[in-house]
Design an enzyme around this catalytic site. Sequence first.
Site, short mmCIF file in Angstrom:
data_model
loop_
_atom_site.label_atom_id
_atom_site.label_comp_id
_atom_site.label_asym_id
_atom_site.label_seq_id
_atom_site.Cartn_x
_atom_site.Cartn_y
_atom_site.Cartn_z
N TYR A 51 6.93 -72.06 -15.97
CA TYR A 51 5.79 -72.32 -16.28
C TYR A 51 4.66 -71.75 -15.29
O TYR A 51 4.64 -72.39 -14.50
CB TYR A 51 5.45 -73.77 -16.75
N GLY A 197 9.27 -79.86 -29.15
CA GLY A 197 8.81 -79.56 -30.39
C GLY A 197 8.45 -80.52 -31.49
O GLY A 197 8.95 -79.97 -32.68
N VAL A 199 6.42 -81.79 -33.44
CA VAL A 199 5.48 -81.54 -34.56
C VAL A 199 5.42 -80.03 -34.86
O VAL A 199 4.35 -79.61 -35.47
CB VAL A 199 3.98 -82.01 -34.11
#
Length: 303
Positions: A51, A197, A199
């Site tokens: 990231y 994940g 939502v």
Amino acid sequence: MKKNKLGHSELYVSELGFGCMSLGNNHQINERMIHEAIDHGINFFDTADLYDKGMNEKSLGLALREKRKDVIIATKGGNEWGEGIDGWRWNPSKEYLKGAVKQSLIRLGTDYIDLYQLHGGTIEDPVDETIEAFEDLVQEGVIRNYGISSIRPNVIKAYLEKSNITSIMMQYSLLDRRPEEWFDVIGNHHVSVIARGPVAKGILSNDYERKITSKGYLDYTEIELRETVDEILHYISENGHPLQQVALRYVMDNPIVATAIPGASRLDQLMENIDVANIPSLPEHLTAKLRKVTKQSKYSNHR
């Protein structure tokens, strides 16, 4: 906030965690959100070396420097970048992982990682060698536990059978119920699921009108998505809770899920996520209706 045992480990993680991938490049904002999360009972923070090429780990580490003993840090490795590499490349070798974790420790400003996860993987990987790397790191005290982040059934089965993984990170939501096929197998090995994940890229949020596009989502067409969300909204109207909270609660209520890690890039998003910890588990009749109106799809590849 409720804490759940993470697999067969001695870790107890908040049922709602913090997915750090959504953090931006403003450290002051990141720190404020991370501290707010801790103040509201969140103790599980998930990042990865990939990231922002390590900057995400650095920002998290700085924010937690005075709070390390109060939190559980999870990060991931296996994606190599650097000189002579165009972008990044997959490298699950023992040599690379043992070097990568040391760099993560430096960026995080800690001398141990609570949960180190393989960030992907295929069945063609040198699985035994990768497991050796994890076991060595546990023996050295560099990591406390290890897991994998994968939705590939053949990879999941290999690690369940051959290793001492504590957890499996999987994309899981009302709109992606594929993991449910494997929950009994995972549970029989005393391993927990970390749900990312939950939502469904915002489709199961109050912003669903904007998030539903012509591309659809997984095996849902745009029309199917709109119809499904409308049905969900109909059933939860008597419940009185927002769509996003019901979506999170559905995932968090499953006993195999130790923690769900929705992302949040703004404080108001974080607080809306945190509010879900204050609502009770969904009644069984509502859960049954939600399952009836959503697809019980299965993974078709990598079986």
